[in-house]
Write a protein that holds these residues in place. Structure first.
Motif, PDB file in Angstrom:
ATOM      1  N   ALA A   4       0.825  -1.205   0.000  1.00 52.53           N
ATOM      2  CA  ALA A   4       0.000   0.000   0.000  1.00 52.53           C
ATOM      3  C   ALA A   4       0.862   1.259   0.000  1.00 52.53           C
ATOM      4  CB  ALA A   4      -0.983  -0.018   1.164  1.00 52.53           C
ATOM      5  N   LEU A   5       1.985   1.194  -0.708  1.00 50.99           N
ATOM      6  CA  LEU A   5       2.871   2.342  -0.885  1.00 50.99           C
ATOM      7  C   LEU A   5       3.086   2.564  -2.367  1.00 50.99           C
ATOM      8  CD1 LEU A   5       5.687   1.553   1.712  1.00 50.99           C
ATOM      9  CD2 LEU A   5       3.869   3.226   1.977  1.00 50.99           C
ATOM     10  N   SER A   6       3.347   3.805  -2.721  1.00 58.95           N
ATOM     11  CA  SER A   6       3.650   4.140  -4.109  1.00 58.95           C
ATOM     12  C   SER A   6       4.855   5.063  -4.146  1.00 58.95           C
ATOM     13  CB  SER A   6       2.462   4.850  -4.763  1.00 58.95           C
ATOM     14  OG  SER A   6       1.332   4.019  -4.781  1.00 58.95           O
ATOM     15  N   ASP A  12      11.736  17.049 -11.533  1.00 60.95           N
ATOM     16  CA  ASP A  12      13.145  17.039 -11.941  1.00 60.95           C
ATOM     17  C   ASP A  12      13.882  15.791 -11.464  1.00 60.95           C
ATOM     18  OD1 ASP A  12      13.464  17.498  -9.226  1.00 60.95           O
ATOM     19  OD2 ASP A  12      14.521  19.405  -9.472  1.00 60.95           O
ATOM     20  N   ARG A  13      13.157  14.880 -10.820  1.00 62.49           N
ATOM     21  CA  ARG A  13      13.687  13.604 -10.313  1.00 62.49           C
ATOM     22  C   ARG A  13      14.817  13.788  -9.301  1.00 62.49           C
ATOM     23  NH1 ARG A  13      13.109   9.024 -14.849  1.00 62.49           N
ATOM     24  NH2 ARG A  13      11.274   9.834 -15.840  1.00 62.49           N
ATOM     25  N   SER A  14      14.766  14.880  -8.575  1.00 58.40           N
ATOM     26  CA  SER A  14      15.801  15.123  -7.569  1.00 58.40           C
ATOM     27  C   SER A  14      15.408  14.585  -6.198  1.00 58.40           C
ATOM     28  CB  SER A  14      16.112  16.621  -7.467  1.00 58.40           C
ATOM     29  OG  SER A  14      14.962  17.330  -7.017  1.00 58.40           O
ATOM     30  N   ARG A  15      14.113  14.351  -5.985  1.00 61.20           N
ATOM     31  CA  ARG A  15      13.636  13.836  -4.697  1.00 61.20           C
ATOM     32  C   ARG A  15      12.614  12.739  -4.940  1.00 61.20           C
ATOM     33  NH1 ARG A  15      11.612  18.691  -1.129  1.00 61.20           N
ATOM     34  NH2 ARG A  15      11.828  17.139   0.526  1.00 61.20           N
ATOM     35  N   TYR A  16      12.655  11.710  -4.070  1.00 61.51           N
ATOM     36  CA  TYR A  16      11.769  10.558  -4.186  1.00 61.51           C
ATOM     37  C   TYR A  16      11.088  10.319  -2.848  1.00 61.51           C
ATOM     38  CZ  TYR A  16      14.035   9.593  -8.606  1.00 61.51           C
ATOM     39  OH  TYR A  16      14.492   9.692  -9.886  1.00 61.51           O
ATOM     40  N   PHE A  17       9.863   9.790  -2.923  1.00 62.03           N
ATOM     41  CA  PHE A  17       9.067   9.551  -1.719  1.00 62.03           C
ATOM     42  C   PHE A  17       8.315   8.234  -1.863  1.00 62.03           C
ATOM     43  CE2 PHE A  17       9.531  14.029  -2.525  1.00 62.03           C
ATOM     44  CZ  PHE A  17       9.863  14.568  -1.297  1.00 62.03           C
ATOM     45  N   LEU A  18       8.177   7.516  -0.756  1.00 61.35           N
ATOM     46  CA  LEU A  18       7.310   6.340  -0.690  1.00 61.35           C
ATOM     47  C   LEU A  18       6.108   6.758   0.138  1.00 61.35           C
ATOM     48  CD1 LEU A  18       9.650   3.276  -0.057  1.00 61.35           C
ATOM     49  CD2 LEU A  18       8.329   3.808  -2.097  1.00 61.35           C
ATOM     50  N   LEU A  19       5.010   7.045  -0.540  1.00 60.93           N
ATOM     51  CA  LEU A  19       3.817   7.535   0.143  1.00 60.93           C
ATOM     52  C   LEU A  19       2.781   6.422   0.276  1.00 60.93           C
ATOM     53  CD1 LEU A  19       3.275  10.994  -1.615  1.00 60.93           C
ATOM     54  CD2 LEU A  19       4.465  10.512   0.527  1.00 60.93           C
ATOM     55  N   PRO A  20       2.125   6.388   1.432  1.00 66.24           N
ATOM     56  CA  PRO A  20       1.016   5.435   1.578  1.00 66.24           C
ATOM     57  C   PRO A  20      -0.058   5.756   0.536  1.00 66.24           C
ATOM     58  CG  PRO A  20       1.610   6.409   3.688  1.00 66.24           C
ATOM     59  CD  PRO A  20       2.362   7.162   2.649  1.00 66.24           C
ATOM     60  N   VAL A  47       5.508  15.625   3.673  1.00 67.63           N
ATOM     61  CA  VAL A  47       6.053  14.390   3.113  1.00 67.63           C
ATOM     62  C   VAL A  47       7.521  14.159   3.462  1.00 67.63           C
ATOM     63  CG1 VAL A  47       4.424  14.224   1.206  1.00 67.63           C
ATOM     64  CG2 VAL A  47       6.544  15.523   0.909  1.00 67.63           C
ATOM     65  N   GLU A  48       8.121  15.043   4.242  1.00 72.04           N
ATOM     66  CA  GLU A  48       9.543  14.906   4.577  1.00 72.04           C
ATOM     67  C   GLU A  48       9.866  13.547   5.181  1.00 72.04           C
ATOM     68  OE1 GLU A  48      10.349  18.263   7.077  1.00 72.04           O
ATOM     69  OE2 GLU A  48      10.729  19.585   5.365  1.00 72.04           O
ATOM     70  N   CYS A  49       9.003  13.036   6.022  1.00 69.68           N
ATOM     71  CA  CYS A  49       9.275  11.757   6.691  1.00 69.68           C
ATOM     72  C   CYS A  49       9.170  10.566   5.737  1.00 69.68           C
ATOM     73  CB  CYS A  49       8.357  11.562   7.892  1.00 69.68           C
ATOM     74  SG  CYS A  49       6.610  11.440   7.479  1.00 69.68           S
ATOM     75  N   PHE A  50       8.634  10.781   4.535  1.00 69.36           N
ATOM     76  CA  PHE A  50       8.482   9.709   3.547  1.00 69.36           C
ATOM     77  C   PHE A  50       9.564   9.742   2.473  1.00 69.36           C
ATOM     78  CE2 PHE A  50       4.105  10.570   5.028  1.00 69.36           C
ATOM     79  CZ  PHE A  50       3.797   9.323   5.542  1.00 69.36           C
ATOM     80  N   GLU A  51      10.502  10.690   2.574  1.00 70.80           N
ATOM     81  CA  GLU A  51      11.518  10.836   1.537  1.00 70.80           C
ATOM     82  C   GLU A  51      12.528   9.695   1.616  1.00 70.80           C
ATOM     83  OE1 GLU A  51      14.223  14.240  -0.615  1.00 70.80           O
ATOM     84  OE2 GLU A  51      13.210  14.740   1.256  1.00 70.80           O
ATOM     85  N   VAL A  52      12.904   9.193   0.445  1.00 70.82           N
ATOM     86  CA  VAL A  52      13.897   8.132   0.327  1.00 70.82           C
ATOM     87  C   VAL A  52      14.896   8.551  -0.745  1.00 70.82           C
ATOM     88  CG1 VAL A  52      12.324   6.282   1.048  1.00 70.82           C
ATOM     89  CG2 VAL A  52      12.510   6.866  -1.382  1.00 70.82           C
ATOM     90  N   THR A  53      16.004   7.853  -0.794  1.00 68.27           N
ATOM     91  CA  THR A  53      16.986   8.145  -1.836  1.00 68.27           C
ATOM     92  C   THR A  53      16.481   7.586  -3.172  1.00 68.27           C
ATOM     93  OG1 THR A  53      18.215   6.081  -1.580  1.00 68.27           O
ATOM     94  CG2 THR A  53      18.876   7.958  -0.171  1.00 68.27           C
ATOM     95  N   GLU A  54      17.087   8.036  -4.238  1.00 68.31           N
ATOM     96  CA  GLU A  54      16.739   7.523  -5.561  1.00 68.31           C
ATOM     97  C   GLU A  54      17.004   6.024  -5.631  1.00 68.31           C
ATOM     98  OE1 GLU A  54      17.756   8.383 -10.267  1.00 68.31           O
ATOM     99  OE2 GLU A  54      18.971   9.333  -8.715  1.00 68.31           O
ATOM    100  N   THR A  55      18.102   5.597  -5.050  1.00 72.51           N
ATOM    101  CA  THR A  55      18.450   4.176  -5.043  1.00 72.51           C
ATOM    102  C   THR A  55      17.393   3.367  -4.302  1.00 72.51           C
ATOM    103  OG1 THR A  55      20.792   4.710  -5.145  1.00 72.51           O
ATOM    104  CG2 THR A  55      20.220   2.508  -4.355  1.00 72.51           C
ATOM    105  N   GLN A  56      16.951   3.861  -3.161  1.00 73.35           N
ATOM    106  CA  GLN A  56      15.917   3.163  -2.401  1.00 73.35           C
ATOM    107  C   GLN A  56      14.607   3.096  -3.188  1.00 73.35           C
ATOM    108  OE1 GLN A  56      16.220   5.757   1.022  1.00 73.35           O
ATOM    109  NE2 GLN A  56      17.033   4.092   2.299  1.00 73.35           N
ATOM    110  N   ALA A  57      14.263   4.176  -3.856  1.00 67.72           N
ATOM    111  CA  ALA A  57      13.029   4.195  -4.651  1.00 67.72           C
ATOM    112  C   ALA A  57      13.115   3.188  -5.788  1.00 67.72           C
ATOM    113  CB  ALA A  57      12.773   5.599  -5.196  1.00 67.72           C
ATOM    114  N   HIS A  58      14.264   3.135  -6.452  1.00 67.40           N
ATOM    115  CA  HIS A  58      14.437   2.189  -7.558  1.00 67.40           C
ATOM    116  C   HIS A  58      14.410   0.751  -7.047  1.00 67.40           C
ATOM    117  CE1 HIS A  58      15.932   5.008 -10.861  1.00 67.40           C
ATOM    118  NE2 HIS A  58      15.422   5.742  -9.901  1.00 67.40           N
TER     119      HIS A  58
END
Length: 179
Positions: A4-6, A12-20, A47-58
């Motif tokens: 249940a995350l997206s 600009d693909r500089s920041r990534y997030f895993l949001l419920p 959304v700061e607490c949901f931010e992940v690195t690009e590597t983590q998102a990938h």
């Protein structure tokens, strides 16, 4: 497993997030885009607490793709098992004697022989190859139905489901830095 995350990212693909998936936040200036193309604008601090690195998102997206393919395989296994049961039930007469079904085995064999090609065409990203995969599946579905193996629209829609998986995976690829 449905987490249940997206994955969401800035344009600009500089920041990534895993949001419920059920995440709601106050509208604001930070614009995010999902892998499926949806966009939202919200307050950055929400959304700061949901931010992940690009590597983590990938990595997360690859794991989700792998999980989706595993679920697809499991669904196919289940469907094929159901077909086998139906075929067995149709081939037995009421007196317990088994009759052979002449068209069922060749229809199933044709399905399995052509399935890898359908998967490749569906995942190719080429609209013409996707159309070819759809046509092949429609033909195979008709052949299975004609052989007495009743299949539902999951077979017909299989190419589109695979294409959407490819689209999701493609959206998570890092941008090419080579000019």
């Amino acid at each position: 497993m449905n987490r249940a995350l997206s994955v969401w990212r800035t344009d600009d693909r500089s920041r990534y997030f895993l949001l419920p998936d059920a995440f709601e936040a106050e509208p604001g200036p930070l614009r995010l885009r999902s892998l499926m193309g949806a966009s939202i604008s919200l307050m950055p601090e929400s959304v700061e607490c949901f931010e992940v690195t690009e590597t983590q998102a990938h990595r997360w997206a690859r794991e989700e793709l792998s999980e989706s393919l595993d679920q697809l395989k499991s669904g196919l296994d289940t469907t094929l098992g159901e077909w086998q049961e139906r075929l067995g039930a149709r081939s037995r007469r009421s007196d317990g004697v088994t009759q052979t079904t002449n068209e069922a085995a060749p229809a199933l064999l044709a399905f399995f022989k052509r399935l890898p090609g359908v998967i490749g065409q569906s995942l190719s990203g080429d609209p013409q190859r996707l159309d070819s995969a759809r046509d092949t599946l429609a033909e195979l579905q008709q052949r299975l139905n004609d052989a007495g193996i009743d299949v539902d629209d999951r077979v017909k829609n299989f190419a589109d489901r695979l294409a959407s998986i490819r689209t999701e995976a493609e959206a998570t690829k890092p941008p090419d830095d080579a000019a």
